[in-house]
Enzyme design. Structure first.
Site, mmCIF file in Angstrom:
data_model
loop_
_atom_site.group_PDB
_atom_site.id
_atom_site.type_symbol
_atom_site.label_atom_id
_atom_site.label_comp_id
_atom_site.label_asym_id
_atom_site.label_seq_id
_atom_site.Cartn_x
_atom_site.Cartn_y
_atom_site.Cartn_z
ATOM 1 N N GLY A 116 -0.598 -0.086 9.250
ATOM 2 C CA GLY A 116 -1.357 -0.545 10.436
ATOM 3 C C GLY A 116 -1.905 -1.948 10.665
ATOM 4 O O GLY A 116 -0.987 -2.829 10.307
ATOM 5 N N ASP A 117 -2.943 -2.222 10.944
ATOM 6 C CA ASP A 117 -3.552 -3.726 10.987
ATOM 7 C C ASP A 117 -4.451 -3.903 9.981
ATOM 8 O O ASP A 117 -5.268 -3.344 9.692
ATOM 9 C CB ASP A 117 -4.453 -3.573 12.304
ATOM 10 C CG ASP A 117 -4.828 -5.062 12.703
ATOM 11 O OD1 ASP A 117 -4.787 -5.408 13.807
ATOM 12 O OD2 ASP A 117 -5.070 -5.890 11.766
ATOM 13 N N THR B 222 -2.227 -0.746 15.008
ATOM 14 C CA THR B 222 -3.171 0.246 14.186
ATOM 15 C C THR B 222 -2.572 1.716 14.556
ATOM 16 O O THR B 222 -2.087 2.049 15.509
ATOM 17 C CB THR B 222 -4.482 -0.153 14.398
ATOM 18 O OG1 THR B 222 -5.357 0.538 13.642
ATOM 19 C CG2 THR B 222 -5.036 0.280 15.951
ATOM 20 N N ALA B 223 -3.228 2.540 13.606
ATOM 21 C CA ALA B 223 -2.726 3.983 13.709
ATOM 22 C C ALA B 223 -3.205 4.607 15.083
ATOM 23 O O ALA B 223 -2.221 5.344 15.711
ATOM 24 C CB ALA B 223 -3.236 4.892 12.495
ATOM 25 N N LYS C 261 -1.833 4.497 -3.833
ATOM 26 C CA LYS C 261 -1.670 5.685 -4.678
ATOM 27 C C LYS C 261 -0.279 6.422 -4.123
ATOM 28 O O LYS C 261 -0.114 6.295 -2.925
ATOM 29 C CB LYS C 261 -2.675 6.814 -4.285
ATOM 30 C CG LYS C 261 -3.364 7.334 -5.358
ATOM 31 C CD LYS C 261 -4.504 8.278 -4.986
ATOM 32 C CE LYS C 261 -5.918 7.574 -5.114
ATOM 33 N NZ LYS C 261 -6.966 8.764 -4.330
ATOM 34 N N MET D 228 -9.613 7.620 7.925
ATOM 35 C CA MET D 228 -10.050 8.436 6.433
ATOM 36 C C MET D 228 -10.830 9.485 6.599
ATOM 37 O O MET D 228 -11.860 9.453 5.720
ATOM 38 C CB MET D 228 -10.384 7.298 5.758
ATOM 39 C CG MET D 228 -9.513 5.983 5.483
ATOM 40 S SD MET D 228 -10.226 4.674 4.360
ATOM 41 C CE MET D 228 -11.239 3.742 5.468
ATOM 42 N N ASP E 278 0.772 -1.293 0.139
ATOM 43 C CA ASP E 278 -0.126 0.101 -0.122
ATOM 44 C C ASP E 278 0.835 1.392 -0.086
ATOM 45 O O ASP E 278 2.052 1.305 0.451
ATOM 46 C CB ASP E 278 -0.658 -0.014 1.280
ATOM 47 C CG ASP E 278 -2.027 -0.626 1.217
ATOM 48 O OD1 ASP E 278 -2.251 -1.067 0.151
ATOM 49 O OD2 ASP E 278 -2.711 -0.876 2.209
HETATM 50 N N1 SAH Z 1 -5.085 -0.680 8.428
HETATM 51 C C1 SAH Z 1 -4.905 0.661 8.860
HETATM 52 C C2 SAH Z 1 -6.027 1.950 8.540
HETATM 53 C C3 SAH Z 1 -5.836 1.964 6.960
HETATM 54 S S1 SAH Z 1 -7.114 3.158 6.336
HETATM 55 C C4 SAH Z 1 -4.547 1.001 10.342
HETATM 56 O O1 SAH Z 1 -4.704 -0.159 11.026
HETATM 57 O O2 SAH Z 1 -4.073 1.883 10.775
HETATM 58 C C5 SAH Z 1 -6.308 4.716 6.043
HETATM 59 C C6 SAH Z 1 -6.283 5.653 7.256
HETATM 60 O O3 SAH Z 1 -5.628 5.141 8.505
HETATM 61 C C7 SAH Z 1 -5.909 7.067 6.852
HETATM 62 O O4 SAH Z 1 -6.638 7.833 6.132
HETATM 63 C C8 SAH Z 1 -5.603 7.584 8.295
HETATM 64 O O5 SAH Z 1 -6.952 7.906 8.760
HETATM 65 C C9 SAH Z 1 -5.337 6.166 9.117
HETATM 66 N N2 SAH Z 1 -3.750 6.176 9.120
HETATM 67 C C10 SAH Z 1 -3.032 5.159 8.881
HETATM 68 N N3 SAH Z 1 -1.787 5.401 9.249
HETATM 69 C C11 SAH Z 1 -1.745 6.468 9.894
HETATM 70 C C12 SAH Z 1 -0.627 7.111 10.747
HETATM 71 N N4 SAH Z 1 0.615 6.683 10.428
HETATM 72 N N5 SAH Z 1 -0.963 8.375 11.120
HETATM 73 C C13 SAH Z 1 -2.225 8.574 11.308
HETATM 74 N N6 SAH Z 1 -3.223 8.185 10.620
HETATM 75 C C14 SAH Z 1 -3.286 7.163 9.899
#
Ligand code: SAH
Length: 257
Positions: A92-93, A121-122, A60, A174, A38
């Site tokens: 993240g997860d 996760t974030a 992207k 998001m 990703d």
């Molecule tokens: N699977 C990911 C989430 C994917 S959706 C997770 O568990 O973190 C993508 C969204 O995750 C982004 O639009 C943002 O809102 C959030 N995100 C992912 N990584 C991030 C980071 N390092 N800091 C802040 N937000 C993040």
């Protein structure tokens, strides 16, 4: 003789640094024969893949467009049918807004074995980095991970009344461009305008930024911050505990305390 079918692992890369990956995720990347990744996955993590590994970017980045989900599914299937050990690496997860359910269903329907490797996760990364908890005794008994789709300036989905509950920490993924609409909806459902709120950009990384505000100011402050990285929104009493806050009213001083 047909090749033995490869396996697909949906692997959580965590928020962006190698040391926040799980050991299992690290091993998966180090032994991958095909890697689909990703946009959110950091270069230092991609660099762990072996030299001969097929690397395919699916998200992207730098103005390129994302691959369609259907294309990604077909690609994973094709690589697995070639007998390759496929790693689908996500920020993240994979189980949190990571389409792991859809990808698992597609692959299993085609006879491919699927494994999920969880990641940080974030929300967890943001809480750790800025010293606030997600739950807090007597104050935040529930945690909700949600997202918001906006159409004509309003949130589309229903179900917001539960998220307006004063003892819920709401994490919005998001939702950078939906901050204003989501905040309006929460207040319309009865969440107090003065509820502490945060926006965290690039959580878990060195260049992370945090904006500390209230629910009523969240939309405006997020718009003014002009974030360019991934942003997470946090609404709830726990947000008042966040440290090193970047307070919009102190922007001129670039307020890192
Ligand atoms: N699977 C990911 C989430 C994917 S959706 C997770 O568990 O973190 C993508 C969204 O995750 C982004 O639009 C943002 O809102 C959030 N995100 C992912 N990584 C991030 C980071 N390092 N800091 C802040 N937000 C993040």
């Amino acid at each position: 003789m047909p090749l033995e079918m490869g396996k697909v692992r949906l692997v959580g890369a965590g928020p962006g640094t190698v040391d926040l990956m799980t050991v299992r995720a690290l091993r998966a990347v180090e032994t991958a024969q095909a890697l689909l990744y990703d946009a959110l996955v950091a270069d230092e993590i991609l660099a762990l893949a072996p030299a001969g590994c097929v690397r395919i970017q699916t998200g992207k980045r730098a103005g390129k467009t994302s691959m369609k989900q259907e294309t990604i599914n077909r690609l994973m299937l094709r690589l697995a049918r070639r007998g390759l050990n496929v790693v689908r690496l996500k920020g993240g997860d994979p189980s949190v807004f990571g389409r792991s359910g859809e990808e698992r269903a597609f692959l299993e329907a085609h006879g491919v074995e699927v494994d999920v490797v969880p990641g940080v996760t974030a929300a967890s990364a943001a809480a750790a980095q800025f010293a606030f908890p997600l739950s807090h005794r007597g104050e935040a008994r529930r945690i909700a991970f949600a997202t918001a789709r906006v159409q004509d300036g309003s949130v589309v989905e229903g179900g917001w009344s539960g998220l307006a509950d004063a003892e819920t920490t709401l994490i919005l993924y998001m939702a950078r461009d939906a901050a204003r609409a989501a905040a309006a909806r929460l207040m319309a459902e009865g969440r107090a305008p003065g509820t502490p709120a945060l926006a965290v950009e690039n959580a878990g990384r060195e260049d992370a930024r945090i904006l500390s505000t209230t629910l009523s100011m969240l939309g405006e402050d997020v718009e003014n911050a002009a974030f360019s990285g991934p942003v997470l929104l946090v609404v709830g009493e726990v947000a008042s505990q966040a440290r090193a806050a970047y307070a919009p009213s102190l922007r001129a001083a670039s307020a890192r305390s």
